[in-house]
Design an enzyme around this catalytic site. Structure first.
Site: not given
Ligand code: NAD
Length: 421
Positions: A110
């Site tokens: 990561k």
């Molecule tokens: P992103 O940046 O596209 O979206 C994140 C969302 O969470 C946004 O809507 C943001 O406003 C919101 N957010 C941020 N802080 C917040 C808070 N304190 N309270 C409420 N909402 C909040 O990110 P993503 O890629 O969708 O990732 C989201 C989660 O999924 C993370 O934990 C990431 O590690 C995990 N993840 C992502 C992927 C991927 O392919 N993108 C894969 C596996 C896991």
């Protein structure tokens, strides 16, 4: 381990997970388990980047490589003000178990940069991305470590990484990152793969619990890549998405939101489009406690804690985000009979399709979206069944079962490879 705020140090949580889950790995070598509590390599770089006003700012970036016994390191890059070494260590470990649970030949890593992308221009983001890539270039590569998108990084960021690394090598190297735009070697089906996987796993869990997705009430925290794609899938399957939020707060309609309008409102930085959505505004804390069938935390870690877990009113939690539930909260949900599908299974769709993208890049293949989805479905279905079987055999929850399965597979790979020299 749990702080007064209910939040935990993610690295301590990752270590305690290994201790607990490894008890359910048959015949595991304790020395190997000890080794798995440590990362293999931790790269920290401090680098300057030019801002639009001509000033120079120094940023700190990280790439933590946990284990590569089963294949090259693999894991996302996040841009967030709270990024630090402990968080990266934990998230790298989660990636190792995730790849092992779904049986794809990757290890775990990561990375991230401590910055606030919401306040930065595209040009500033590009400068930071390119300089960070340059700094970590000796440690990444298609056979070494393959980054991907995570919080606040996207296909454009991956394109800059691919370009910078390729300039360094003197030829195009598409396999160095996944989650790229289609035009430069991205895979069909990658962009929404994590959210689609969350939905697929939720549907399997609902079937297991004896209810149907159609007509079920779904609450989603996070309206980004994962939460947004999951919301669309649930709505497409005739579930009622009754609430969705971003960092600024949530939108709630007990009759079901118009998902496209709600996501549009969340994309609108001046917040104007909210007027177009038939919904009430609620806080993130209120959203987590709404009565529903399926709660999907898909934002960031440490959201379901000992403080709010007693108030949750869902039948199951499907973790779209990494580490959204603290261990104390986990125990509370278990006592309350709330079924939980852990992050390392529920959000594995992204890394699975990243694997497909990497395979296509290395072999210069182009798979159709249908092929990608079929393969994704098959891998997730098998993994769900395998985790469920461990849970039933050992009489443990799905998190411990998934971790035991993942840790067992990694420990076996480490044992077979032996210790050099
Ligand atoms: P992103 O940046 O596209 O979206 C994140 C969302 O969470 C946004 O809507 C943001 O406003 C919101 N957010 C941020 N802080 C917040 C808070 N304190 N309270 C409420 N909402 C909040 O990110 P993503 O890629 O969708 O990732 C989201 C989660 O999924 C993370 O934990 C990431 O590690 C995990 N993840 C992502 C992927 C991927 O392919 N993108 C894969 C596996 C896991």
């Amino acid at each position: 381990m749990e702080e007064k705020s209910g939040k935990v140090n993610l690295a301590e949580m990752a270590i305690s997970q290994i201790e607990r889950a490894s008890q359910y790995v048959p015949d595991v070598d304790r020395g190997v388990v000890e080794k798995l509590k440590y990362t293999k390599r931790e790269i920290i770089v401090h680098f300057p980047a030019k801002m639009d006003d001509g000033s120079v700012r120094v940023f700190s970036g990280y790439r933590v490589q946990h284990n590569d016994a089963r294949g090259p390191f693999k894991g996302g890059l996040r841009y967030h003000p709270d990024v630090d070494l402990d968080e990266m260590r934990a998230l790298a470990m989660f990636m190792t178990w995730k790849a092992a649970v779904v049986s794809i030949p990757f290890g775990g890593a990561k990375g991230g940069v401590g910055c606030d992308p919401g306040t930065m221009s595209q040009c500033e983001l590009e400068n930071v991305t390119r300089r960070f890539t340059w700094e970590i270039s000796p440690f990444i590569g298609p056979e070494v470590d393959i980054p991907a998108p995570d919080v606040a990084t996207n296909p454009q960021v991956m394109a800059w990484i691919m370009d910078t690394y390729s300039m360094h090598k003197g030829h195009s190297v598409p396999g160095v990152v996944t989650g790229k735009p289609l035009a430069i070697g991205g895979s069909l089906g990658r962009f929404d793969a994590t959210g689609r996987g969350v939905f697929t796993i939720a549907a399997k869990a609902a079937k297991h619990l004896g209810f149907s997705i159609a007509g079920s009430r779904v609450v989603i925290q996070g309206a980004g890549n994962v939460g947004g794609a999951a919301a669309r899938q649930f709505a497409g399957a005739e579930a009622r998405v009754i609430a969705i939020s971003d960092v600024k707060g949530g939108l709630y309609n007990p009759a079901g939101l118009d998902v496209e309008k709600a996501l549009e409102a969340k994309r609108d930085t001046d917040y104007g489009a909210i007027a177009n959505v038939e919904a009430d505004e609620i806080t993130n804390e209120e959203l987590l406690k709404l009565e529903c069938d399926i709660l999907v935390p898909a934002a960031i870690e440490n959201q379901i804690t000992a403080l709010n877990a007693p108030g949750l009113r869902c039948r199951m939690v499907v973790e779209g985000a990494n580490g959204p539930t603290t261990p104390e909260a986990d125990a509370i949900l278990c006592d309350r009979g709330i079924y939980l599908v852990p992050d390392i299974l529920a959000n594995a769709g992204g890394v699975i399709v990243s694997y497909f993208e990497w395979v296509q890049n290395l072999q210069e293949l182009l798979w159709t979206e249908e092929e990608v989805r079929d393969r994704l479905n098959r891998i997730l279905s098998r993994a769900f069944q395998e985790v469920q079987a461990v849970a039933e055999r050992e009489h443990v929850g799905m998190r411990t079962a998934a971790l035991a399965l993942g840790i067992g597979r990694v420990a076996e790979a480490v044992r077979l490879r032996g210790f050099f020299p």
